[in-house]
Scaffold this active site. Structure first.
Site, PDB file in Angstrom:
ATOM      1  CD  GLU A  81     -22.366 -19.322 -28.427  1.00 29.71           C
ATOM      2  OE1 GLU A  81     -21.256 -19.008 -28.893  1.00 29.71           O
ATOM      3  OE2 GLU A  81     -22.748 -20.481 -28.308  1.00 29.71           O
ATOM      4  CE  LYS A  97     -27.565 -20.945 -20.098  1.00 22.29           C
ATOM      5  NZ  LYS A  97     -28.705 -21.843 -20.001  1.00 22.29           N
ATOM      6  CG  ASP A 132     -35.275 -21.956 -22.077  1.00 18.71           C
ATOM      7  OD1 ASP A 132     -34.629 -22.813 -21.436  1.00 18.71           O
ATOM      8  OD2 ASP A 132     -36.249 -21.352 -21.621  1.00 18.71           O
ATOM      9  CE1 TYR A 138     -23.705 -26.170 -26.135  1.00 21.36           C
ATOM     10  CE2 TYR A 138     -25.826 -25.326 -26.854  1.00 21.36           C
ATOM     11  CZ  TYR A 138     -25.077 -26.137 -26.029  1.00 21.36           C
ATOM     12  OH  TYR A 138     -25.712 -26.910 -25.122  1.00 21.36           O
ATOM     13  CE  LYS A 144     -30.498 -18.339 -17.142  1.00 26.54           C
ATOM     14  NZ  LYS A 144     -30.349 -19.423 -16.177  1.00 26.54           N
ATOM     15  CB  CYS A 174     -72.293  -7.163 -17.280  1.00 29.85           C
ATOM     16  SG  CYS A 174     -71.072  -5.850 -17.073  1.00 29.85           S
ATOM     17  CB  CYS A 221     -74.139  -2.552 -16.604  1.00 30.83           C
ATOM     18  SG  CYS A 221     -74.190  -3.775 -17.917  1.00 30.83           S
ATOM     19  CB  CYS A 264     -71.270  -6.902 -20.807  1.00 29.48           C
ATOM     20  SG  CYS A 264     -72.405  -5.554 -20.490  1.00 29.48           S
ATOM     21  CB  CYS A 292     -72.076  -1.702 -19.878  1.00 30.46           C
ATOM     22  SG  CYS A 292     -70.775  -2.348 -18.825  1.00 30.46           S
TER      23      CYS A 292
HETATM   24  S1  IVH Z   1     -21.897 -23.761 -23.987  1.00 25.88           S
HETATM   25  C1  IVH Z   1     -18.545 -25.562 -22.338  1.00 25.88           C
HETATM   26  N1  IVH Z   1     -23.556 -22.286 -25.350  1.00 25.88           N
HETATM   27  O1  IVH Z   1     -26.793 -24.058 -21.204  1.00 25.88           O
HETATM   28  C2  IVH Z   1     -19.819 -24.856 -22.242  1.00 25.88           C
HETATM   29  N2  IVH Z   1     -24.459 -23.721 -23.693  1.00 25.88           N
HETATM   30  O2  IVH Z   1     -26.089 -23.819 -18.403  1.00 25.88           O
HETATM   31  C3  IVH Z   1     -20.949 -25.731 -22.530  1.00 25.88           C
HETATM   32  N3  IVH Z   1     -26.878 -23.668 -23.521  1.00 25.88           N
HETATM   33  O3  IVH Z   1     -25.916 -27.405 -20.742  1.00 25.88           O
HETATM   34  C4  IVH Z   1     -22.179 -25.054 -22.839  1.00 25.88           C
HETATM   35  N4  IVH Z   1     -27.215 -22.199 -25.131  1.00 25.88           N
HETATM   36  O4  IVH Z   1     -27.619 -26.852 -22.565  1.00 25.88           O
HETATM   37  C5  IVH Z   1     -23.433 -23.192 -24.385  1.00 25.88           C
HETATM   38  N5  IVH Z   1     -24.927 -20.961 -26.669  1.00 25.88           N
HETATM   39  C6  IVH Z   1     -24.782 -21.858 -25.706  1.00 25.88           C
HETATM   40  C7  IVH Z   1     -25.893 -22.386 -25.019  1.00 25.88           C
HETATM   41  C8  IVH Z   1     -25.674 -23.326 -24.008  1.00 25.88           C
HETATM   42  C9  IVH Z   1     -27.794 -22.984 -24.230  1.00 25.88           C
HETATM   43  C10 IVH Z   1     -27.210 -24.585 -22.420  1.00 25.88           C
HETATM   44  C11 IVH Z   1     -26.564 -25.941 -22.533  1.00 25.88           C
HETATM   45  C12 IVH Z   1     -25.806 -26.122 -21.265  1.00 25.88           C
HETATM   46  C13 IVH Z   1     -26.448 -25.120 -20.358  1.00 25.88           C
HETATM   47  C14 IVH Z   1     -25.466 -24.648 -19.315  1.00 25.88           C
END
Ligand code: IVH
Length: 680
Positions: free
Chosen positions: A119, A121, A123, A231, A324, A418, A421, A436, A442
């Site tokens: 899935e 990650k 932000d 999640y 990452k 500019c 020129c 310009c 130019c």
């Molecule tokens: S699972 C048991 N799944 O990443 C595992 N975390 O670096 C708990 N985060 O504190 C986290 N997307 O804030 C999980 N798909 C995802 C995530 C996720 C973002 C963040 C979360 C966590 C941090 C850990």
């Protein structure tokens, strides 16, 4: 009698609104127009007001959709101890690290077979929601993992978070964990409104989400476009004995969705690490199309028993890892600011930076956009700045870091002439950039015009790179785009790093470029605001260059894609004697294109259809495909909506394909598209 019915009406209407709200905010698939939703909402407000008047505040339930507006201003947030600690994730930055991880998992699971849930990650910031008897009673931030802050009032304002779960088979106590984030569009709108209010802008969506969630006044949070995906689970008690919680992470996701909780639609169940790396590559490729920011992907062993077997190390599970993406933001020093002159004379301040690795490459230049942006971001030469490079977008300076500002920084003011020129630089009231006024006098503007003319999507002159164009202009061999066709072999081979062979090749490429299409030729002329699709629309509408030259402003505006500004620019371009002179010179050099035949309406099998292209095509260039679709009568659009008729999905199609499938839109692959082209 009346009282009972009011209470019942309130309940029913709440349920209806919750249903539509879930479709809108969680499934992204509304069934009714916004105006209808607003009407229902106002009806509920009126009924609840009636209830209060009739001394029945208990009819207005705390989980009513009207109760998301924010409450009293708090003095501080209460601490919340997490019944089960909130963990973090181990990180991997390379395929090798993922391979190491996979070997560790194999050992931990005694070489058993296992599946992996992958899935994005997200932000944002982690949150734990606690539902008791299906009602949201607490929301807490992660804090240090052991205890966080009670932000219930604020989280209640987030529409994607249900105040009440759907169904009835949920455990008595259910803790759900997930990420609160601010979608990209909402973030951009928030920053625009902050600028309008002369308030501080946020450096990125994560900061904006964190800043919005940590407001003591929940009405402020309510005004911010926050969203959430769940999640994982936290503390659970009192499961339904007839329907125990699921055995796999993936099934838990599906269960959470059934209870009305938001889950990320990009989650996939994969068989091996090879598939994980493919997933990573595909999400990275489509990252910019996702409506929210992510900073990598997460792989989790899917089976809960296997997760238990693998166990934990200090504060992170052994059964999961974050893979990452290269960071999109980095800190560096702003060494100097130069001014670049664009094709249309726009002056852009460019930051010269101490080299920094960001978004997967080393960056030494970044745009500062214009003087207003320099002022707003409070950027001075010598500052430490945050540089951002997202996908293929030009790197930009996001902001300066005031806490790291040295004593000897210098403020910067854009020049009023500019730098190339020496002509006056003017700034129109409604424009952010100064320009310009030298026009083709130019040399910088001339160089850019020639580079644009020769570029791949325009005349496509192979081997005529930027450096070579600059040399030709500096040596006064080329003054305008038409001079390209008068170049002699001797002139070319006298340039730096050009031999006989490369001169021959360039002459050949110039000759080949003369066979073009009307659309490419119009685009190549570099008329302001006339991009590829406008050029194509003009070519299809007028069929001949002479007709475009003659067209007046009203006429031009009849063309789809052409508004008053573009029409004005086209008209102005063709009324300038020096442009006509260059055009005549170009046509005299032998440039030509096949005649465009008018297709009868019945020969336009795609008339009235809106088509979206996504993913990468392997057998046909995307622009050619687009041109052909337009020729067959289709409107080509960039995003999928319920008005889309067909989605053409090439390799590695991502979120658009998913959306089209969700909306039940017809999907064609590249071969099907080519068959269609052949049959028409
Ligand atoms: S699972 C048991 N799944 O990443 C595992 N975390 O670096 C708990 N985060 O504190 C986290 N997307 O804030 C999980 N798909 C995802 C995530 C996720 C973002 C963040 C979360 C966590 C941090 C850990």
């Amino acid at each position: 009698m009346i009282k009972i019915s009011t209470q019942k009406q309130i309940q029913q209407l709440s349920e209806t609104i919750n249903y539509h709200s879930h479709r809108y905010y969680v499934l992204d698939d509304p069934e009714i127009p916004d105006s209808e939703y607003d009407k229902l909402f106002r009806q509920l407000e009126a009924l609840e007001a009636e209830a209060l008047e009739a001394q029945h505040p208990e009819w207005v339930s705390p989980d009513s959709p009207t109760q998301r507006v924010g409450g009293e201003v708090l003095k501080s947030f209460q601490a919340v101890t997490h019944q089960i600690p909130m963990l973090s994730l181990s990180n991997a930055f390379s395929t090798e690290e993922i391979e190491d991880f996979s070997r560790r998992i194999d050992d931990l699971l005694d070489h058993d077979v296992f599946k992996i849930a992958a899935e994005p990650k997200l932000d944002g910031l982690a949150i734990s929601l606690r539902y008791e008897h299906g009602i949201l009673i607490q929301a807490a931030t992660r804090g240090d993992g052991q205890s966080g802050e009670d932000v219930t009032q604020n989280v209640r304002t987030i529409h994607a978070v249900p105040l009440k779960l759907s169904g009835s088979d949920y455990p008595r106590i259910l803790e759900v964990r997930g990420e609160i984030f601010m979608p990209k569009k909402g973030f951009a709108a928030l920053n625009r409104s902050q600028i309008n209010k002369a308030e501080k802008t946020f450096a990125n969506p994560r900061n904006a989400a964190a800043g919005s969630l940590r407001q003591l006044d929940s009405k402020i949070t309510a005004s911010r476009p926050l969203d959430m995906f769940c999640y994982s689970l936290g503390f659970i008690d009192g499961e339904d004995p007839h329907k125990p919680l699921k055995n796999t992470h993936y099934e838990i996701f599906q269960q959470l969705a059934e209870w009305g909780l938001p889950v990320c639609p990009e989650v996939k169940l994969l068989d091996d690490w090879h598939a994980c790396i493919e997933y990573y590559d595909s999400i990275l490729l489509h990252r910019s199309e996702l409506p929210y920011e992510i900073d990598g992907v997460v792989y989790k062993v899917d089976n809960i028993q296997q997760q238990k077997k693998a166990g934990f190390i200090s504060r992170a599970p052994r059964w999961a890892i974050a893979h990452k993406f290269p960071a999109e933001e980095a800190l560096t020093t702003l060494l100097n600011i130069d001014v670049q002159v664009g094709r249309t004379g726009a002056l852009t301040p460019v930051a010269r930076l101490a080299p920094v690795f960001v978004g997967g490459v080393t960056v030494t230049n970044a745009t500062l956009h214009n003087q207003d942006e320099i002022d707003r971001k409070n950027v001075r030469i010598g500052d430490t700045v945050i540089v951002r490079r997202a996908g293929d977008v030009i790197p930009e300076v996001v902001t300066s870091v005031l806490s790291k500002r040295p004593d000897n920084t210098r403020a910067y003011k854009m020049p009023d002439h500019c730098p190339i020129c020496g002509s006056l630089a003017e700034r129109n009231n409604d424009e952010a950039k100064s320009r310009c006024t030298g026009g083709l006098y130019c040399s910088a503007q001339r160089k850019e015009a020639i580079k644009h003319f020769a570029s791949r999507k325009a005349m496509d002159i192979d081997g005529l790179g930027d450096k070579l164009v600059e040399q030709f202009v500096d040596a006064e061999i080329i003054h305008d785009i038409a001079d390209l066709f008068l170049l002699s072999k001797a002139q070319i081979s006298s340039m730096e790093r050009m031999g006989e062979k490369s001169a021959d090749n360039l002459i050949k490429a110039i000759e080949i470029s003369k066979q073009t299409s009307l659309a490419k030729f119009i685009y190549a002329l570099g008329i302001r605001e006339v991009g590829e699709s406008t050029a194509l629309a003009l070519a299809n509408a007028y069929k001949e260059l002479a007709a475009i030259k003659r067209a007046d402003i009203e006429d031009l505006q009849e063309v789809s894609d052409v508004g008053p500004i573009v029409a004005h620019n086209v008209k102005t371009f063709f009324s300038q004697p020096h442009n006509i002179e260059v055009l005549d010179k170009l046509l005299a050099s032998g440039i030509n294109w096949p005649a465009i035949h008018t297709r009868e309406a019945k020969q336009q099998p795609l008339a009235g259809k809106t088509i979206v292209l996504t993913g990468s095509l392997s057998q046909m260039n995307r622009n050619d495909a687009k041109a052909r679709l337009i020729e067959l009568g289709a409107k080509v659009s960039a995003s999928v909506s319920k008005n889309t008729s067909i989605l053409i999905a090439g390799e590695k199609a991502g979120s658009k394909l998913k959306k089209a499938n969700d909306l039940g839109i017809q999907v064609m692959n590249e071969n099907e598209m080519l068959n269609l082209f052949q049959s028409t």
